[in-house]
Design an enzyme around this catalytic site. Structure first.
Site, PDB file in Angstrom:
ATOM      1  N   TYR A   1     -14.052  27.132  -0.791  1.00  0.00           N
ATOM      2  CA  TYR A   1     -14.145  25.081  -0.914  1.00  0.00           C
ATOM      3  C   TYR A   1     -13.118  25.056  -2.459  1.00  0.00           C
ATOM      4  O   TYR A   1     -12.289  23.636  -2.031  1.00  0.00           O
ATOM      5  CB  TYR A   1     -14.826  25.059  -1.572  1.00  0.00           C
ATOM      6  CG  TYR A   1     -16.331  25.113  -2.352  1.00  0.00           C
ATOM      7  CD1 TYR A   1     -15.980  25.115  -3.767  1.00  0.00           C
ATOM      8  CD2 TYR A   1     -17.157  26.158  -1.585  1.00  0.00           C
ATOM      9  CE1 TYR A   1     -16.968  24.809  -4.870  1.00  0.00           C
ATOM     10  CE2 TYR A   1     -17.848  26.550  -3.011  1.00  0.00           C
ATOM     11  CZ  TYR A   1     -17.724  26.390  -4.984  1.00  0.00           C
ATOM     12  OH  TYR A   1     -18.387  26.769  -5.306  1.00  0.00           O
TER      13      TYR A   1
ATOM     14  N   GLU B   1       0.781  -1.117   0.445  1.00  0.00           N
ATOM     15  CA  GLU B   1      -0.065  -0.066   0.225  1.00  0.00           C
ATOM     16  C   GLU B   1       1.351   1.443   0.075  1.00  0.00           C
ATOM     17  O   GLU B   1       0.706   2.587  -0.570  1.00  0.00           O
ATOM     18  CB  GLU B   1      -0.993   0.182   1.350  1.00  0.00           C
ATOM     19  CG  GLU B   1      -2.176  -0.590   1.292  1.00  0.00           C
ATOM     20  CD  GLU B   1      -3.387  -0.640   2.541  1.00  0.00           C
ATOM     21  OE1 GLU B   1      -3.935  -0.553   1.728  1.00  0.00           O
ATOM     22  OE2 GLU B   1      -2.336  -1.337   3.770  1.00  0.00           O
TER      23      GLU B   1
ATOM     24  N   GLU C   1      -7.903   6.040  10.170  1.00  0.00           N
ATOM     25  CA  GLU C   1      -8.484   7.205  11.222  1.00  0.00           C
ATOM     26  C   GLU C   1      -7.447   8.188  11.448  1.00  0.00           C
ATOM     27  O   GLU C   1      -8.003   9.673  11.340  1.00  0.00           O
ATOM     28  CB  GLU C   1      -8.108   6.182  12.500  1.00  0.00           C
ATOM     29  CG  GLU C   1      -9.766   4.930  12.608  1.00  0.00           C
ATOM     30  CD  GLU C   1      -9.225   3.444  11.310  1.00  0.00           C
ATOM     31  OE1 GLU C   1     -10.104   2.513  11.963  1.00  0.00           O
ATOM     32  OE2 GLU C   1      -8.093   4.008  10.457  1.00  0.00           O
TER      33      GLU C   1
ATOM     34  N   LYS D   1     -11.967   4.904   1.509  1.00  0.00           N
ATOM     35  CA  LYS D   1     -10.993   3.560   1.057  1.00  0.00           C
ATOM     36  C   LYS D   1     -11.384   2.702   0.214  1.00  0.00           C
ATOM     37  O   LYS D   1     -11.616   1.835   0.588  1.00  0.00           O
ATOM     38  CB  LYS D   1      -9.875   3.392   2.681  1.00  0.00           C
ATOM     39  CG  LYS D   1      -9.137   2.341   1.694  1.00  0.00           C
ATOM     40  CD  LYS D   1      -7.674   1.933   3.128  1.00  0.00           C
ATOM     41  CE  LYS D   1      -6.459   1.648   3.058  1.00  0.00           C
ATOM     42  NZ  LYS D   1      -5.234   1.290   3.420  1.00  0.00           N
TER      43      LYS D   1
END
Length: 123
Positions: free
Chosen positions: A54, A22, A74, A99
């Site tokens: 934004y 990853e 997290e 994810k």
């Protein structure tokens, strides 16, 4: 009552995760940010200076996703929420990190972590 600005589906490639592949190969992460703030001043003035820009916020969020890797989404969600809360007008944020290519050996639609944070005294 708080108003909301929502930025949904912001996608950036990052190298986050607990597995070496990853970190090495990277994957797409999708960010949803719901900002809580008072939009009345911007509505009255019609001036972007009275709200959250934004587009600039999206640039900052992408920089976090493409930046320093973390093991867990997290942790990534917490960092991204902090970026949103650094905006002076934002009172609170609900931040979701998706994810969609998580290393799971079964068919699934999504993996996501959502954090809800506010500025001290405004939660």
């Amino acid at each position: 009552m708080r108003d909301r600005i929502e930025l949904r589906g912001l996608t950036a490639r990052g190298h986050h995760g607990v597995f070496d592949f990853e970190r090495r190969e990277g994957q797409d992460f999708v960010i949803d940010a719901v900002l809580h703030l008072d939009t009345a001043p911007a509505a009255a003035s019609d001036d972007v200076g009275d709200t959250v820009h934004y587009g600039l916020l999206a640039d900052k969020l992408v920089a976090v996703v493409t930046g320093e890797p973390v093991n867990l989404i997290e942790k990534l969600a917490e960092r991204l929420a902090g970026v949103c809360l650094a905006e002076p007008l934002v009172e609170g944020v609900e931040l979701t990190v998706h994810k969609p290519s998580a290393p799971i050996e079964h068919e699934f639609a999504d993996v996501a972590v959502t954090v809800t944070r506010g500025k001290r005294g405004q939660q």
